[in-house]
Design a protein around this motif. Structure first.
Motif, mmCIF file in Angstrom:
data_model
loop_
_atom_site.group_PDB
_atom_site.id
_atom_site.type_symbol
_atom_site.label_atom_id
_atom_site.label_comp_id
_atom_site.label_asym_id
_atom_site.label_seq_id
_atom_site.Cartn_x
_atom_site.Cartn_y
_atom_site.Cartn_z
ATOM 1 N N SER A 177 0.854 -1.233 -0.163
ATOM 2 C CA SER A 177 0.000 0.080 -0.028
ATOM 3 C C SER A 177 0.716 1.299 0.025
ATOM 4 O O SER A 177 0.545 2.423 -0.380
ATOM 5 N N THR A 178 1.961 1.208 0.468
ATOM 6 C CA THR A 178 2.973 2.441 0.542
ATOM 7 C C THR A 178 3.546 2.649 -0.858
ATOM 8 O O THR A 178 3.584 3.680 -1.144
ATOM 9 N N LEU A 179 3.974 1.710 -1.507
ATOM 10 C CA LEU A 179 4.159 1.534 -2.891
ATOM 11 C C LEU A 179 3.200 2.078 -3.824
ATOM 12 O O LEU A 179 3.552 2.727 -4.808
ATOM 13 N N ALA A 180 1.971 1.512 -3.645
ATOM 14 C CA ALA A 180 0.935 1.912 -4.430
ATOM 15 C C ALA A 180 0.619 3.378 -4.206
ATOM 16 O O ALA A 180 0.356 4.058 -5.353
ATOM 17 N N ALA A 181 0.901 3.766 -3.117
ATOM 18 C CA ALA A 181 0.518 5.548 -3.105
ATOM 19 C C ALA A 181 1.593 6.244 -3.763
ATOM 20 O O ALA A 181 1.301 7.124 -4.263
ATOM 21 N N ALA A 182 3.130 5.792 -3.694
ATOM 22 C CA ALA A 182 4.044 6.261 -4.190
ATOM 23 C C ALA A 182 3.724 6.430 -5.902
ATOM 24 O O ALA A 182 4.250 7.260 -6.481
ATOM 25 N N LEU A 183 3.307 5.215 -6.404
ATOM 26 C CA LEU A 183 3.069 5.102 -7.722
ATOM 27 C C LEU A 183 1.973 5.382 -8.352
ATOM 28 O O LEU A 183 1.442 5.298 -9.571
ATOM 29 N N LEU A 184 0.952 5.965 -7.529
ATOM 30 C CA LEU A 184 -0.536 6.291 -7.983
ATOM 31 C C LEU A 184 -0.193 7.170 -9.381
ATOM 32 O O LEU A 184 -0.837 6.872 -10.377
ATOM 33 N N PRO A 185 0.555 8.068 -9.444
ATOM 34 C CA PRO A 185 0.750 8.905 -10.772
ATOM 35 C C PRO A 185 0.963 8.181 -12.025
ATOM 36 O O PRO A 185 0.871 8.224 -13.202
ATOM 37 N N GLU A 186 1.562 6.774 -11.859
ATOM 38 C CA GLU A 186 1.771 5.880 -12.922
ATOM 39 C C GLU A 186 0.923 4.737 -13.054
ATOM 40 O O GLU A 186 1.047 3.982 -14.166
ATOM 41 N N ILE A 187 0.065 4.512 -12.086
ATOM 42 C CA ILE A 187 -0.940 3.325 -12.096
ATOM 43 C C ILE A 187 -2.093 3.735 -13.260
ATOM 44 O O ILE A 187 -2.495 4.745 -13.248
ATOM 45 N N ASP A 188 -1.949 2.757 -14.229
ATOM 46 C CA ASP A 188 -2.886 3.033 -15.390
ATOM 47 C C ASP A 188 -4.182 1.999 -15.200
ATOM 48 O O ASP A 188 -5.364 2.473 -15.712
ATOM 49 N N LEU B 208 -5.799 0.157 0.741
ATOM 50 C CA LEU B 208 -5.187 0.170 -0.719
ATOM 51 C C LEU B 208 -3.871 1.157 -0.930
ATOM 52 O O LEU B 208 -3.048 0.743 -1.548
ATOM 53 N N PHE B 209 -4.160 2.267 -0.440
ATOM 54 C CA PHE B 209 -3.031 3.377 -0.562
ATOM 55 C C PHE B 209 -2.804 3.924 0.769
ATOM 56 O O PHE B 209 -3.513 4.425 1.598
ATOM 57 N N ALA B 210 -1.537 3.535 1.344
ATOM 58 C CA ALA B 210 -1.185 4.009 2.720
ATOM 59 C C ALA B 210 -0.596 5.148 3.124
ATOM 60 O O ALA B 210 0.497 5.503 3.546
ATOM 61 N N ALA B 211 -0.805 6.389 1.986
ATOM 62 C CA ALA B 211 -0.521 7.673 2.094
ATOM 63 C C ALA B 211 -1.598 8.676 1.741
ATOM 64 O O ALA B 211 -2.402 8.120 0.958
ATOM 65 N N GLU B 212 -1.521 9.930 1.963
ATOM 66 C CA GLU B 212 -2.390 10.682 1.422
ATOM 67 C C GLU B 212 -2.185 10.813 -0.122
ATOM 68 O O GLU B 212 -1.028 11.058 -0.493
ATOM 69 N N VAL B 213 -3.354 10.463 -0.975
ATOM 70 C CA VAL B 213 -2.986 10.619 -2.309
ATOM 71 C C VAL B 213 -4.128 11.800 -3.013
ATOM 72 O O VAL B 213 -5.047 11.918 -2.329
ATOM 73 N N PRO B 214 -3.741 12.154 -4.129
ATOM 74 C CA PRO B 214 -4.563 13.020 -4.749
ATOM 75 C C PRO B 214 -5.729 12.271 -5.287
ATOM 76 O O PRO B 214 -5.878 11.076 -5.635
ATOM 77 N N THR B 215 -6.829 13.124 -5.316
ATOM 78 C CA THR B 215 -7.973 12.550 -5.908
ATOM 79 C C THR B 215 -7.657 12.211 -7.371
ATOM 80 O O THR B 215 -7.212 13.081 -8.175
#
Length: 187
Positions: A128-139, A156-163
């Protein structure tokens, strides 16, 4: 360009594991497991492939990316997905076999380079930490939703992420209550 797809099991309340990392309540079985065997055999770790007698070629992914905690799951293998190119994102040193590469810095740049290569899609299998860091690249998101409430755990995402908007593309419900939900990034 290859796609980065976050394919992960989750509870109906959005957790990919308990707070201690235990994900056993989310393991697929029955007809949902059979769907994985037939459609995504490369997402089964080596020990499961061996136990189930799976020797099928990769269908969707040729590369897997995981966080250090996902790589180190209890009872895990030093090379959990030998049928794929394996990458582990880890800020500190990590001892891995030759067929597992460690990404310790420049994560977004490295993932962008992987996406620019020819080949099948890249599977982000956790955490979940990795997913949060990679959200800009997740297709795409592919969620294997188990009919269980964990109450708390690793989200699912272990950090604050942008909408970030995703559009649903498919939903499959299995007799065991598990649903596979697919979403693609909008825009």
């Amino acid at each position: 360009m290859r796609r980065l797809e976050y394919l992960v099991a989750t509870s109906i309340d959005g957790f990919i594991a308990r707070t201690d990392g235990d994900f056993t309540p989310l393991l697929v079985a029955g007809d949902s497991l059979q769907a994985l065997v037939e459609e995504l055999p490369e997402t089964l770790p080596a020990q499961a492939r061996q136990a189930l007698g799976v020797d099928a070629p990769n269908r969707r992914y040729d590369t897997v990316l995981m966080g250090a905690a996902t790589y180190r799951v209890p009872g895990g293998l030093p090379s959990p997905y030998p049928q794929l190119r394996q990458y582990v994102a880890c800020r500190s040193g990590l001892d891995t076999p030759d067929d597992v590469s460690v990404i310790s810095g420049g994560l977004l740049e490295r993932v962008r380079a992987l996406k620019a290569e020819d080949g099948l899609s890249i599977w982000l299998c956790g955490g979940s930490t990795l997913a949060a860091a990679l959200l800009p690249e997740i297709d795409a998101l592919i969620l294997k939703v188990s009919p269980v409430v964990l109450g708390r755990g690793l989200p699912l995402f272990a950090a604050e992420v942008p909408t970030t908007r995703f559009a649903p593309t498919a939903v499959r419900t299995f007799a065991n209550g598990v649903t596979f939900r697919e979403y693609v990034r909008v825009g």
